[in-house]
Design a protein around this motif. Structure first.
Motif, PDB file in Angstrom:
ATOM      1  N   GLN A   1       0.853  -1.186   0.000  1.00  0.00           N
ATOM      2  CA  GLN A   1       0.000   0.000   0.000  1.00  0.00           C
ATOM      3  C   GLN A   1       0.888   1.235   0.000  1.00  0.00           C
ATOM      4  OE1 GLN A   1      -2.246   0.711   3.564  1.00  0.00           O
ATOM      5  NE2 GLN A   1      -3.600   2.199   2.614  1.00  0.00           N
ATOM      6  N   CYS A   2       0.542   2.212  -0.815  1.00  0.00           N
ATOM      7  CA  CYS A   2       1.337   3.436  -0.900  1.00  0.00           C
ATOM      8  C   CYS A   2       0.494   4.639  -0.492  1.00  0.00           C
ATOM      9  CB  CYS A   2       1.872   3.632  -2.315  1.00  0.00           C
ATOM     10  SG  CYS A   2       2.989   5.048  -2.463  1.00  0.00           S
ATOM     11  N   LEU A   3       1.078   5.499   0.339  1.00  0.00           N
ATOM     12  CA  LEU A   3       0.455   6.746   0.765  1.00  0.00           C
ATOM     13  C   LEU A   3       1.275   7.901   0.217  1.00  0.00           C
ATOM     14  CD1 LEU A   3       0.106   5.801   4.553  1.00  0.00           C
ATOM     15  CD2 LEU A   3      -1.563   5.359   2.741  1.00  0.00           C
ATOM     16  N   LEU A   4       0.635   8.771  -0.545  1.00  0.00           N
ATOM     17  CA  LEU A   4       1.299   9.960  -1.065  1.00  0.00           C
ATOM     18  C   LEU A   4       0.695  11.204  -0.420  1.00  0.00           C
ATOM     19  CD1 LEU A   4       1.555   9.482  -4.953  1.00  0.00           C
ATOM     20  CD2 LEU A   4       3.216   8.836  -3.206  1.00  0.00           C
ATOM     21  N   VAL A   5       1.540  12.171  -0.092  1.00  0.00           N
ATOM     22  CA  VAL A   5       1.074  13.465   0.406  1.00  0.00           C
ATOM     23  C   VAL A   5       1.694  14.555  -0.447  1.00  0.00           C
ATOM     24  CG1 VAL A   5       0.950  15.043   2.357  1.00  0.00           C
ATOM     25  CG2 VAL A   5       0.927  12.569   2.766  1.00  0.00           C
ATOM     26  N   GLN A   6       0.857  15.446  -0.962  1.00  0.00           N
ATOM     27  CA  GLN A   6       1.363  16.534  -1.793  1.00  0.00           C
ATOM     28  C   GLN A   6       0.530  17.794  -1.572  1.00  0.00           C
ATOM     29  OE1 GLN A   6       4.092  17.030  -3.669  1.00  0.00           O
ATOM     30  NE2 GLN A   6       3.308  19.106  -3.968  1.00  0.00           N
ATOM     31  N   MET A   7       1.203  18.933  -1.436  1.00  0.00           N
ATOM     32  CA  MET A   7       0.528  20.222  -1.271  1.00  0.00           C
ATOM     33  C   MET A   7      -0.019  20.709  -2.606  1.00  0.00           C
ATOM     34  SD  MET A   7       3.401  22.006   1.159  1.00  0.00           S
ATOM     35  CE  MET A   7       2.490  23.541   1.344  1.00  0.00           C
ATOM     36  N   THR A   8      -0.956  21.623  -2.544  1.00  0.00           N
ATOM     37  CA  THR A   8      -1.449  22.253  -3.773  1.00  0.00           C
ATOM     38  C   THR A   8      -0.436  23.254  -4.302  1.00  0.00           C
ATOM     39  OG1 THR A   8      -2.554  24.082  -2.624  1.00  0.00           O
ATOM     40  CG2 THR A   8      -3.819  22.050  -2.965  1.00  0.00           C
ATOM     41  N   GLU A   9       0.301  23.918  -3.373  1.00  0.00           N
ATOM     42  CA  GLU A   9       1.248  24.998  -3.674  1.00  0.00           C
ATOM     43  C   GLU A   9       0.560  26.203  -4.300  1.00  0.00           C
ATOM     44  OE1 GLU A   9       5.031  23.980  -5.275  1.00  0.00           O
ATOM     45  OE2 GLU A   9       5.154  22.089  -4.158  1.00  0.00           O
ATOM     46  N   ALA A  10      -0.721  26.392  -3.941  1.00  0.00           N
ATOM     47  CA  ALA A  10      -1.444  27.599  -4.371  1.00  0.00           C
ATOM     48  C   ALA A  10      -0.857  28.821  -3.660  1.00  0.00           C
ATOM     49  CB  ALA A  10      -2.925  27.462  -4.055  1.00  0.00           C
ATOM     50  N   SER A  11      -0.950  29.973  -4.298  1.00  0.00           N
ATOM     51  CA  SER A  11      -0.435  31.213  -3.731  1.00  0.00           C
ATOM     52  C   SER A  11      -1.337  32.366  -4.153  1.00  0.00           C
ATOM     53  CB  SER A  11       0.998  31.461  -4.218  1.00  0.00           C
ATOM     54  OG  SER A  11       1.020  31.613  -5.629  1.00  0.00           O
ATOM     55  N   GLU A  12      -1.035  33.554  -3.676  1.00  0.00           N
ATOM     56  CA  GLU A  12      -1.835  34.723  -4.061  1.00  0.00           C
ATOM     57  C   GLU A  12      -1.787  34.948  -5.560  1.00  0.00           C
ATOM     58  OE1 GLU A  12      -0.880  38.227  -1.925  1.00  0.00           O
ATOM     59  OE2 GLU A  12      -1.250  37.360   0.049  1.00  0.00           O
ATOM     60  N   SER A  13      -0.615  34.696  -6.158  1.00  0.00           N
ATOM     61  CA  SER A  13      -0.480  34.897  -7.602  1.00  0.00           C
ATOM     62  C   SER A  13      -1.081  33.746  -8.401  1.00  0.00           C
ATOM     63  CB  SER A  13       1.001  35.070  -7.971  1.00  0.00           C
ATOM     64  OG  SER A  13       1.742  33.919  -7.587  1.00  0.00           O
ATOM     65  N   GLU A  14      -1.154  32.541  -7.788  1.00  0.00           N
ATOM     66  CA  GLU A  14      -1.727  31.371  -8.457  1.00  0.00           C
ATOM     67  C   GLU A  14      -2.718  30.685  -7.511  1.00  0.00           C
ATOM     68  OE1 GLU A  14       1.273  29.217 -11.290  1.00  0.00           O
ATOM     69  OE2 GLU A  14       2.357  29.693  -9.450  1.00  0.00           O
ATOM     70  N   PRO A  15      -3.856  31.299  -7.242  1.00  0.00           N
ATOM     71  CA  PRO A  15      -4.798  30.749  -6.260  1.00  0.00           C
ATOM     72  C   PRO A  15      -5.416  29.411  -6.666  1.00  0.00           C
ATOM     73  CG  PRO A  15      -5.786  32.585  -7.443  1.00  0.00           C
ATOM     74  CD  PRO A  15      -4.338  32.562  -7.825  1.00  0.00           C
ATOM     75  N   GLU A  16      -5.456  29.105  -7.951  1.00  0.00           N
ATOM     76  CA  GLU A  16      -6.068  27.862  -8.423  1.00  0.00           C
ATOM     77  C   GLU A  16      -5.067  26.726  -8.617  1.00  0.00           C
ATOM     78  OE1 GLU A  16      -9.343  27.636  -8.622  1.00  0.00           O
ATOM     79  OE2 GLU A  16      -9.396  29.718  -7.934  1.00  0.00           O
ATOM     80  N   LYS A  17      -3.807  26.991  -8.314  1.00  0.00           N
ATOM     81  CA  LYS A  17      -2.776  25.977  -8.507  1.00  0.00           C
ATOM     82  C   LYS A  17      -3.028  24.782  -7.598  1.00  0.00           C
ATOM     83  CE  LYS A  17       2.283  25.439  -8.634  1.00  0.00           C
ATOM     84  NZ  LYS A  17       3.579  26.136  -8.408  1.00  0.00           N
ATOM     85  N   ASN A  18      -2.931  23.582  -8.142  1.00  0.00           N
ATOM     86  CA  ASN A  18      -3.122  22.367  -7.343  1.00  0.00           C
ATOM     87  C   ASN A  18      -2.274  21.245  -7.918  1.00  0.00           C
ATOM     88  OD1 ASN A  18      -3.998  20.073  -5.973  1.00  0.00           O
ATOM     89  ND2 ASN A  18      -6.073  20.864  -5.748  1.00  0.00           N
ATOM     90  N   ILE A  19      -1.033  21.157  -7.444  1.00  0.00           N
ATOM     91  CA  ILE A  19      -0.107  20.141  -7.941  1.00  0.00           C
ATOM     92  C   ILE A  19      -0.625  18.745  -7.646  1.00  0.00           C
ATOM     93  CG2 ILE A  19       2.175  19.123  -7.540  1.00  0.00           C
ATOM     94  CD1 ILE A  19       3.289  21.931  -7.340  1.00  0.00           C
ATOM     95  N   CYS A  20      -1.200  18.559  -6.455  1.00  0.00           N
ATOM     96  CA  CYS A  20      -1.659  17.223  -6.076  1.00  0.00           C
ATOM     97  C   CYS A  20      -2.718  16.697  -7.043  1.00  0.00           C
ATOM     98  CB  CYS A  20      -2.207  17.250  -4.653  1.00  0.00           C
ATOM     99  SG  CYS A  20      -2.570  15.607  -3.983  1.00  0.00           S
ATOM    100  N   LYS A  21      -3.696  17.524  -7.343  1.00  0.00           N
ATOM    101  CA  LYS A  21      -4.799  17.101  -8.205  1.00  0.00           C
ATOM    102  C   LYS A  21      -4.406  17.062  -9.677  1.00  0.00           C
ATOM    103  CE  LYS A  21      -9.392  18.646  -9.711  1.00  0.00           C
ATOM    104  NZ  LYS A  21     -10.430  19.690  -9.526  1.00  0.00           N
TER     105      LYS A  21
END
Length: 532
Positions: free
Chosen positions: A365-385
């Protein structure tokens, strides 16, 4: 033992204890074939996510691989750990650059909190692998020594991450950095740890003939990335592997296996390797601290693989090759172990687990954790998704992995303030949480949780109960009464009982006689005795 001193250490060293537990909410629309696999992709801050994983996975993870920022000053990472300290508040939200005189301090603050939680998640025989460059190699080893204890360093692997040097500027007049490192630490005694250097260890041999006991295993492997070798797709007995597969060995060796009766075609016409128990010792191979490029591949191979799966423009200039992570997982784990990566990036670790499971029939079984890394300049950024999930879903489809995953998001804190505001976890979520508070371990058998009888689970001589509903109006009227207490005592004869409830209507004398410990919900949730 030498210790590190850095700005913020006295503030951050036990910061992980003050981070509130959070729920992990399933995002069903983003699940993919989850009925075929128990893998999880978790979107959210990795410090908070690791704390949220403790109730379920404390002491259960066999292999942790992380690829944190190397802190070269060119990565643009941001320190974001919340704290009331004026020093740390001054750091929050600012890009850590090479010119920042505190960039080593910030990196050590960020890493120490996460490594402490990873330590709690590791099993007693678990192994932590950390990819790192030259900039923080020394600091990392000293930090890990301080957290894991002396004599827990297994080794420092080195691998060639770049196949070609750069000739930009005056680079040709300076030493070329083509190597990276993987620091390996063991939670338990390194001398007691056995690496899986043989494909035959802990195997069963269900068949036998005049030569002895034997088993069948695949003789094919993936023909992908750095391992794409068309010369190893030759024909044997009229069979040629498809474009995404190749033989595991060269033509002369495969022909020899065929001649000696060790190459067998099953009912479906698929070639299999017949291996006798007496042969397994011959499969033992040495493990060197320098990992040859034939084993690991390079960062260029890793990026090529991601580009092939999700296209270019993903923003990751360097990507670890699947073969590198697969090797580390292979030598460390057995078929049912748990693997964790809390700096998931593009999701290489999960693809490595998928490939390894496909090759040896494992159910890791593998568990991955990743942030969206959204910011004020890129509010819709979502690396995980948009990157991690996309890459894994594409890999499952492209390579026909018989697997899938659940997509989760870090939810609300499970703390008094949040609960009093009416943001309540489900009974199951809260049950896992209070069980961890009471025992320090994870709730292994969730099927026995019974809200109607307030039962959560048992650990040794202790039984855990929860009187709770996910409804604020009802919750204010719930209490540990004599009737409930009598049913609990009858249900758990001879046990000590810990009962979590909003209030209690019993006197101390009765509670002592019946071996009942009352914990107020939500006010006393953090008065944990066994796992502080």
């Amino acid at each position: 033992m030498p210790t590190l001193q850095f700005k913020g250490k006295n503030i951050i060293w036990n910061h992980h204890l003050s981070v509130p537990y959070h729920s992990l909410e399933e995002i069903e629309d983003l699940h993919f074939q989850y009925e075929k696999g128990d893998h999880k992709i978790i979107e959210g801050d990795n410090l908070v996510a690791l704390k949220a994983l403790l109730p379920q996975y404390a002491g259960q993870v066999k292999c942790v691989y992380i690829d944190p920022p190397y802190n070269t000053g060119n990565e643009g990472w941001i320190y974001n750990d919340k704290s009331n300290s004026p020093l740390l508040r001054e750091w929050i939200g600012k890009v850590v650059s090479k010119e920042d005189l505190t960039h080593h301090d910030k990196w050590l603050c960020m890493m120490s909190t996460r490594i402490k939680l990873l330590y709690e998640l590791l099993s007693d025989d678990g192994v932590l692998y950390v990819s790192i460059g030259e900039d923080e190699l020394g600091n990392l080893i000293t930090l890990l020594n301080e957290i894991f204890g002396d004599n827990r360093l297994l080794t420092v692997f080195s691998w060639r991450s770049r196949s070609k040097p750069t000739n930009a500027g005056d680079a040709k007049y300076r030493p070329q950095k083509v190597a990276e490192f993987i620091v390996a630490f063991s939670k338990g005694d390194p001398e007691a740890l056995l690496f899986n250097l043989s494909a035959g260890k802990d195997r069963t041999y269900p068949h036998s003939d005049d030569e002895g006991e034997f088993r069948y295993t695949t003789i094919l492997t993936s023909n992908l990335g750095v391992y794409r070798r068309e010369t190893m797709r030759f024909e044997i007995e009229g069979y040629t592997p498809n474009e995404e597969q190749r033989w595991k060995a060269g033509q002369s060796e495969i022909e020899k296996l065929n001649e000696t009766g060790r190459l067998i075609f099953n009912e479906d016409g698929v070639p299999m390797w017949k291996i006798y128990k007496t042969d397994e010792d011959e499969l033992l191979s040495p493990m060197y601290t320098f990992l040859h490029p034939d084993i690991t591949g390079t960062a260029e191979n890793g990026k090529t693989e991601v580009n092939k799966l999700i296209g270019k423009g993903h923003g990751f200039d360097t990507v670890k090759p699947v073969q590198l992570i697969k090797y580390l997982i292979h030598i460390t784990t057995k078929e049912n172990d748990v693997v964790l990566d809390s700096f998931a990036g593009t999701g290489t670790t999960l693809q490595a687990v998928l490939e390894l499971n496909a090759e040896d029939g494992g159910k890791r079984q593998c568990l991955l954790v990743q942030m969206t890394e959204a910011s004020e300049s890129e509010p819709e950024k979502n690396i995980c998704k948009n990157i991690t999930k996309k890459r894994i879903e594409s890999a499952i489809k492209k390579y026909n992995f018989d697997s899938g995953f659940k997509y989760l998001r870090v939810g609300s804190p499970i703390d008094p303030e949040t609960m009093l505001d009416g943001d309540l976890p489900t009974y199951q979520q809260f049950a896992e949480y209070v069980y961890y508070l009471a025992t320090g371990g994870h709730l292994a058998d969730k099927s026995k949780v019974d809200a109607s009888n307030h039962f959560v689970g048992m650990e040794g001589g202790q039984a855990v109960y929860l009187i709770y509903e996910q409804d604020m109006d009802k919750l204010t009227r719930l209490a540990l009464t004599l009737q409930i207490a009598e049913s609990i005592v009858k249900h758990s004869p001879g046990k000590r009982r810990v009962v979590f409830a909003p209030s209690c209507f019993l006197d101390e004398e009765y509670m002592t006689a019946m071996q009942i410990e009352f914990v107020s919900v939500p006010y006393n949730l953090f008065e944990r005795k066994n796992n502080g």
